[in-house]
Design a protein around this motif. Sequence first.
Motif, PDB file in Angstrom:
ATOM      1  N   GLN A 188     -54.264  -9.801  15.498  1.00 18.10           N
ATOM      2  CA  GLN A 188     -54.749  -9.766  14.106  1.00 18.10           C
ATOM      3  C   GLN A 188     -54.987  -8.348  13.563  1.00 18.10           C
ATOM      4  N   ASP A 189     -55.176  -7.397  14.458  1.00 18.77           N
ATOM      5  CA  ASP A 189     -55.545  -6.034  14.056  1.00 18.77           C
ATOM      6  C   ASP A 189     -54.897  -5.065  15.042  1.00 18.77           C
ATOM      7  N   GLN A 225     -51.069  -3.868   0.262  1.00 14.61           N
ATOM      8  CA  GLN A 225     -51.266  -5.284   0.527  1.00 14.61           C
ATOM      9  C   GLN A 225     -49.909  -5.959   0.446  1.00 14.61           C
ATOM     10  N   PHE A 265     -53.746  -5.115   9.422  1.00 12.84           N
ATOM     11  CA  PHE A 265     -54.652  -6.249   9.544  1.00 12.84           C
ATOM     12  C   PHE A 265     -53.933  -7.522   9.071  1.00 12.84           C
ATOM     13  N   ALA A 266     -54.040  -8.578   9.849  1.00 10.30           N
ATOM     14  CA  ALA A 266     -53.581  -9.884   9.393  1.00 10.30           C
ATOM     15  C   ALA A 266     -54.766 -10.585   8.737  1.00 10.30           C
ATOM     16  N   GLN A 267     -54.673 -10.790   7.430  1.00 13.26           N
ATOM     17  CA  GLN A 267     -55.765 -11.428   6.714  1.00 13.26           C
ATOM     18  C   GLN A 267     -55.327 -12.821   6.253  1.00 13.26           C
ATOM     19  N   GLU A 268     -56.213 -13.552   5.593  1.00 10.08           N
ATOM     20  CA  GLU A 268     -55.975 -14.981   5.345  1.00 10.08           C
ATOM     21  C   GLU A 268     -54.688 -15.239   4.572  1.00 10.08           C
ATOM     22  N   ASN A 269     -54.450 -14.480   3.511  1.00 12.57           N
ATOM     23  CA  ASN A 269     -53.279 -14.749   2.671  1.00 12.57           C
ATOM     24  C   ASN A 269     -52.287 -13.583   2.595  1.00 12.57           C
ATOM     25  N   HIS A 270     -52.527 -12.535   3.370  1.00 10.11           N
ATOM     26  CA  HIS A 270     -51.660 -11.363   3.275  1.00 10.11           C
ATOM     27  C   HIS A 270     -51.870 -10.445   4.487  1.00 10.11           C
ATOM     28  N   TYR A 271     -51.106  -9.373   4.509  1.00 10.88           N
ATOM     29  CA  TYR A 271     -51.270  -8.314   5.514  1.00 10.88           C
ATOM     30  C   TYR A 271     -51.726  -7.053   4.800  1.00 10.88           C
ATOM     31  N   LEU A 272     -52.593  -6.322   5.452  1.00 13.02           N
ATOM     32  CA  LEU A 272     -53.070  -5.057   4.900  1.00 13.02           C
ATOM     33  C   LEU A 272     -52.576  -3.924   5.797  1.00 13.02           C
TER      34      LEU A 272
END
Length: 395
Positions: free
Chosen positions: A197-198, A232, A216-223
């Motif tokens: 995830q990070d 984003q 970062f793997a986030q809920e609706n996207h990647y940062l």
Amino acid sequence: MSTTYYDPLSQKWYHAQEKMFGKNKIKTEKLFHYSKKWVPFSLNEDSHRIGPIIGILTSKGKNKKLAGNGPLFLSLVQHFFKIGALSIVFTQEDLGNSLMTGYTFHPALGKWIQVSSPLPDVVYNRIPFRNLEEDTDFAALTSLLQKHNIPFFNPCFINKLEMHHLLKQSPTLKPLLPETTLLTSKKMLHDWMEDKQDIYIKPVSSSKGKGIFRIFAQENHYLMEGVHLTKQLATFNELWHELKIYLAKGPYIIQEAIEPALYNGSRYDFRILSHKTENHFIISGIGIRQSSNHQQVTTHVPHGGKILPYELLAKEDDDIFFNAIIQEVGHLFNEHLGLFGEFSLDIGKDVNGKFYLYEVNSKPMSFDEEHIENKRIKAICHLCMQLSGFPIFPH
């Protein structure tokens, strides 16, 4: 110490007695007269020889002038002068089969002067560009040094992947290493993102935080966060498309991100400088680098990192731990890579207080802390004198 004179016109060295000079033991000229145009040097002497000659190896930049860490060179040359050694900054092209040409700073003249000398007794490698250590001129230089049995320390750059593989060989160091591998495919990146995830991706051959990204793997996207950008990205395919721009420039490693301990809301690392003396390694200084508020990717000062005094976060147990680690790294380097007299470590701590070894720098740049840099200069000079076989006098 005794006075030895250099004649810039004839490029000869004169002494009151004939003495051996340099690793190849060339005799000085007998001093029968003195010219005001000659340059005096106070050098160590014993019954047969004077010196030592210390070579500081660098390269030339695009403008044909000497490249590299100029302030470090000046500090070293000035300190060597005080302890009776002749130090010469030179390039690969300046070393011949029996003579070396380069530059030394003469305090009485207040300027750099060009000198020619016998072969150096010791060479300290400060070539600033990785590609120059891969060409035939560098191979010829190292071969010549080996032929004359000239100690050559800090012989090479080490890329991040080679470093990781080497450090993993140590049972002591392996538990301190973040999981790391070469990024070879889109699927690998996808699997790592699913699992971690990070993560970080870092150029295999880079320094000072250049080209590093945290993803970062986030809920609706990647940062995707870099030193100078934050993006984003809606899908994994968009992320991969963005990364391919950087991957085309050279290989990258992929590394798990460690949740770092924070001080006043920002991450920090310990920068530990070490030098070889006899058969062990000493800590020459420890500094702390903290990331800035606007980016948490790296703590490097050129990218906004802050300098904190070590005393702010120092613990007695940490000192014992750091000393054990530098012994392990130092002996590992010297066993597998050649003579390493100097290196620095980047060590971080996670939220649970566990240490991680992020980086070993085979050619440390200058420390901003003056007291650390002063100790560094003395440590390098001490090591060079030790390797040259000349007596070391306290200064």
